[in-house]
Design an enzyme around this catalytic site. Sequence first.
Site, PDB file in Angstrom:
ATOM      1  N   GLY A 248       1.286   4.043  13.676  1.00 27.89           N
ATOM      2  CA  GLY A 248       1.866   2.787  14.167  1.00 27.89           C
ATOM      3  C   GLY A 248       1.157   2.309  15.420  1.00 27.89           C
TER       4      GLY A 248
ATOM      5  N   GLY B 232       5.938   4.506   8.859  1.00 32.04           N
ATOM      6  CA  GLY B 232       5.171   5.741   8.850  1.00 32.04           C
ATOM      7  C   GLY B 232       5.234   6.398  10.215  1.00 32.04           C
ATOM      8  N   SER B 233       4.209   7.145  10.528  1.00 33.87           N
ATOM      9  CA  SER B 233       4.254   7.941  11.754  1.00 33.87           C
ATOM     10  C   SER B 233       3.978   7.084  12.987  1.00 33.87           C
ATOM     11  CB  SER B 233       3.218   9.057  11.661  1.00 33.87           C
ATOM     12  OG  SER B 233       1.941   8.492  11.509  1.00 33.87           O
TER      13      SER B 233
ATOM     14  N   LYS C   8       0.874  -1.187   0.000  1.00 33.04           N
ATOM     15  CA  LYS C   8       0.000   0.000   0.000  1.00 33.04           C
ATOM     16  C   LYS C   8       0.905   1.229   0.000  1.00 33.04           C
ATOM     17  CE  LYS C   8      -2.019   2.947   2.024  1.00 33.04           C
ATOM     18  NZ  LYS C   8      -1.830   4.383   1.684  1.00 33.04           N
TER      19      LYS C   8
ATOM     20  N   GLU D 197       8.255   0.604  11.669  1.00 34.22           N
ATOM     21  CA  GLU D 197       9.378   1.537  11.468  1.00 34.22           C
ATOM     22  C   GLU D 197       8.773   2.924  11.542  1.00 34.22           C
ATOM     23  OE1 GLU D 197      12.565   0.770  10.837  1.00 34.22           O
ATOM     24  OE2 GLU D 197      12.482  -1.342  10.251  1.00 34.22           O
TER      25      GLU D 197
ATOM     26  N   GLU E 154       8.976  15.552  16.111  1.00 35.05           N
ATOM     27  CA  GLU E 154       9.509  15.370  14.765  1.00 35.05           C
ATOM     28  C   GLU E 154       8.905  16.435  13.847  1.00 35.05           C
ATOM     29  OE1 GLU E 154       8.135  11.849  12.656  1.00 35.05           O
ATOM     30  OE2 GLU E 154      10.173  11.529  11.932  1.00 35.05           O
TER      31      GLU E 154
HETATM   32  P1  NAD Z   1       1.637   8.225   7.978  1.00 37.61           P
HETATM   33  O1  NAD Z   1       1.733   7.365   9.176  1.00 37.61           O
HETATM   34  O2  NAD Z   1       0.624   9.289   7.961  1.00 37.61           O
HETATM   35  O3  NAD Z   1       1.363   7.340   6.676  1.00 37.61           O
HETATM   36  C1  NAD Z   1       2.180   6.253   6.324  1.00 37.61           C
HETATM   37  C2  NAD Z   1       1.359   5.274   5.515  1.00 37.61           C
HETATM   38  O4  NAD Z   1       0.331   4.740   6.338  1.00 37.61           O
HETATM   39  C3  NAD Z   1       0.664   5.874   4.300  1.00 37.61           C
HETATM   40  O5  NAD Z   1       0.690   4.913   3.262  1.00 37.61           O
HETATM   41  C4  NAD Z   1      -0.757   6.083   4.798  1.00 37.61           C
HETATM   42  O6  NAD Z   1      -1.716   6.060   3.775  1.00 37.61           O
HETATM   43  C5  NAD Z   1      -0.941   4.898   5.716  1.00 37.61           C
HETATM   44  N1  NAD Z   1      -1.923   5.084   6.782  1.00 37.61           N
HETATM   45  C6  NAD Z   1      -2.414   6.248   7.285  1.00 37.61           C
HETATM   46  N2  NAD Z   1      -3.300   5.989   8.265  1.00 37.61           N
HETATM   47  C7  NAD Z   1      -3.377   4.643   8.383  1.00 37.61           C
HETATM   48  C8  NAD Z   1      -4.083   3.763   9.251  1.00 37.61           C
HETATM   49  N3  NAD Z   1      -4.910   4.222  10.200  1.00 37.61           N
HETATM   50  N4  NAD Z   1      -3.880   2.429   9.134  1.00 37.61           N
HETATM   51  C9  NAD Z   1      -3.027   1.952   8.207  1.00 37.61           C
HETATM   52  N5  NAD Z   1      -2.342   2.727   7.356  1.00 37.61           N
HETATM   53  C10 NAD Z   1      -2.500   4.064   7.438  1.00 37.61           C
HETATM   54  O7  NAD Z   1       3.101   8.772   7.794  1.00 37.61           O
HETATM   55  P2  NAD Z   1       3.603   9.753   6.672  1.00 37.61           P
HETATM   56  O8  NAD Z   1       3.216  11.123   7.058  1.00 37.61           O
HETATM   57  O9  NAD Z   1       3.245   9.251   5.322  1.00 37.61           O
HETATM   58  O10 NAD Z   1       5.193   9.540   6.799  1.00 37.61           O
HETATM   59  C11 NAD Z   1       5.945  10.246   7.669  1.00 37.61           C
HETATM   60  C12 NAD Z   1       6.275   9.429   8.888  1.00 37.61           C
HETATM   61  O11 NAD Z   1       6.912   8.204   8.518  1.00 37.61           O
HETATM   62  C13 NAD Z   1       7.271  10.151   9.760  1.00 37.61           C
HETATM   63  O12 NAD Z   1       6.876  10.076  11.102  1.00 37.61           O
HETATM   64  C14 NAD Z   1       8.563   9.370   9.540  1.00 37.61           C
HETATM   65  O13 NAD Z   1       9.468   9.459  10.581  1.00 37.61           O
HETATM   66  C15 NAD Z   1       8.080   7.993   9.311  1.00 37.61           C
HETATM   67  N6  NAD Z   1       9.059   7.190   8.598  1.00 37.61           N
HETATM   68  C16 NAD Z   1       9.732   6.210   9.285  1.00 37.61           C
HETATM   69  C17 NAD Z   1      10.716   5.449   8.652  1.00 37.61           C
HETATM   70  C18 NAD Z   1      11.466   4.390   9.408  1.00 37.61           C
HETATM   71  O14 NAD Z   1      12.090   3.566   8.763  1.00 37.61           O
HETATM   72  N7  NAD Z   1      11.421   4.377  10.719  1.00 37.61           N
HETATM   73  C19 NAD Z   1      10.992   5.664   7.307  1.00 37.61           C
HETATM   74  C20 NAD Z   1      10.298   6.662   6.615  1.00 37.61           C
HETATM   75  C21 NAD Z   1       9.308   7.416   7.292  1.00 37.61           C
END
Ligand code: NAD
Length: 487
Positions: free
Chosen positions: A248, A243-244, A191, A265, A396
């Site tokens: 998570g 993601g965030s 996704k 992650e 962050e």
């Molecule tokens: P986000 O959590 O908003 O979204 C990440 C993904 O999750 C997207 O594909 C989104 O559509 C999906 N998503 C959103 N809500 C969801 C839910 N309730 N259930 C399942 N999936 C859902 O994060 P973002 O704003 O896209 O990315 C930025 C964040 O990602 C930052 O906090 C960054 O630090 C983190 N990040 C971490 C790593 C790592 O390896 N630790 C790498 C890259 C980014």
Amino acid sequence: MTTEQQRTSIVWDYAPAPEATDHVRLADRYGIFIDGAFRDPAESRYEPTLNPATEQPIAEIAWAGAADVTAAIDSARAAQPKWAALPDRDRAKYLFRIARLIQERARELAVVETLDGGKPLRESRDVDIPLAAAHFFHYAGWADKLRYGVNAREVAPLGVVGQIVPWNFPLLMAAWKLAPALACGNTAILKPAETTPLTALLLAEICQEAELPEGVVSVLPGGGDTGATLVRAPGIDKIAFTGSTAVGRDIQAALAGRPTSLTLELGGKSANIVFEDAALDQAVEGIVNGIFFNQGHVCCAGSRLLIQESVLDEVIAKLWRRMGRLRVGDPLDKNTDVGAINSAEQLQRIETLVAAGEGEGAHRRTIACDLPEHGYWFAPTLFTDVSPAHRIAVEEIFGPVVSVLSFRTQAEAIEKANNSRYGLAAGIWTDKGAKAFEVANALRAGVVWQNTYNHFDPTAAFGGYKESGFGREGGPAGLRPYLKVVR
Ligand code: NAD
């Protein structure tokens, strides 16, 4: 307001060097990828994906709903036993093919990554795409040696895995997820993030070109609701999420009490520590790379800069001078250092936190530069007079903003670096090897770089402690989350 601006007084002029885009073959519309083919989503929903540097739509992208998630799981489940039963070396051959095809289409993928995400072409061309290919090469090499990655135990794949990735490194994160999952004999449903689906869809085309068996990889573009549906769907054996931290946490709660395995992650607020004995000019380059690479949209960005007090003024002066040389603008221009912010929402998040920094009394300096009229932009920014309790030192920002703190002793540096709810990465700048190892051992961070920063390698494990998540990606450690030990 304690804000300063500096003219971006480039001492020499560059002629524009825009990368050509005429070799890119994008469709007007992309469907979902299931059973080895693109199809319309069941609810026929399509959304445009925008170029954040121009705000212009690039293509219409399918938005997968619940029926599509079910169809993808059925397809992945049907394909999995055959995929796992292939001789290991044959699975490896498919991964090699995908890696080679990424290399063949590297120029096109780099341009599309930059168009869709806003990152400078220099980075997508030199970092994202080569590293994505390298991950497939690396895990192709592991496919027939799996047991040696897990203490010589007998292992088996988990089954069907759901993989959710963010927008900051779209193809690279897809490669980090898919390559180990497939090498281990799982089938995968990817996704991509809502603002950057294009390279994941081109990767689906590459899977077709590689003649990957149907159902081994599915790609379901969509938003958070698509991700949430995938997480909660029956028939998924593992969720791998990047993601965030907020999302998570939601995923972990949704999976509590279920047999689905999970790796997370998440975010970070990583400390980049400069000791007085460091090669300071080299450290300044590392600071710039640590925070302004990819506009600071980097989970492990060196966003908390810790400088030893004896060299504080000197490092700040050098850093500020160096920041004045950064070129902000058209991401497709090969001279650009800092491109567009990925979306209007992300820009707003950065602006809110920067305003909080000013409101709490930190001293802000932002380089002055001519920003394009359209698109989402934020000029590189430096905060000094930051207290450890300020929001800009704790939260962050995920943008080109660095917060400076000082320290006097090694013990204080360690204490301050570890004073975070996150624990993803850290950097140490010193010319004393023993000191670097001592500090690295005391830091609660998944990755610690010495005299470098944001240096990624498919053979090295990456992952976090504390609220930065759990599980490792990369290297042999990256196999473990996709395998179960049978004996
Ligand atoms: P986000 O959590 O908003 O979204 C990440 C993904 O999750 C997207 O594909 C989104 O559509 C999906 N998503 C959103 N809500 C969801 C839910 N309730 N259930 C399942 N999936 C859902 O994060 P973002 O704003 O896209 O990315 C930025 C964040 O990602 C930052 O906090 C960054 O630090 C983190 N990040 C971490 C790593 C790592 O390896 N630790 C790498 C890259 C980014």
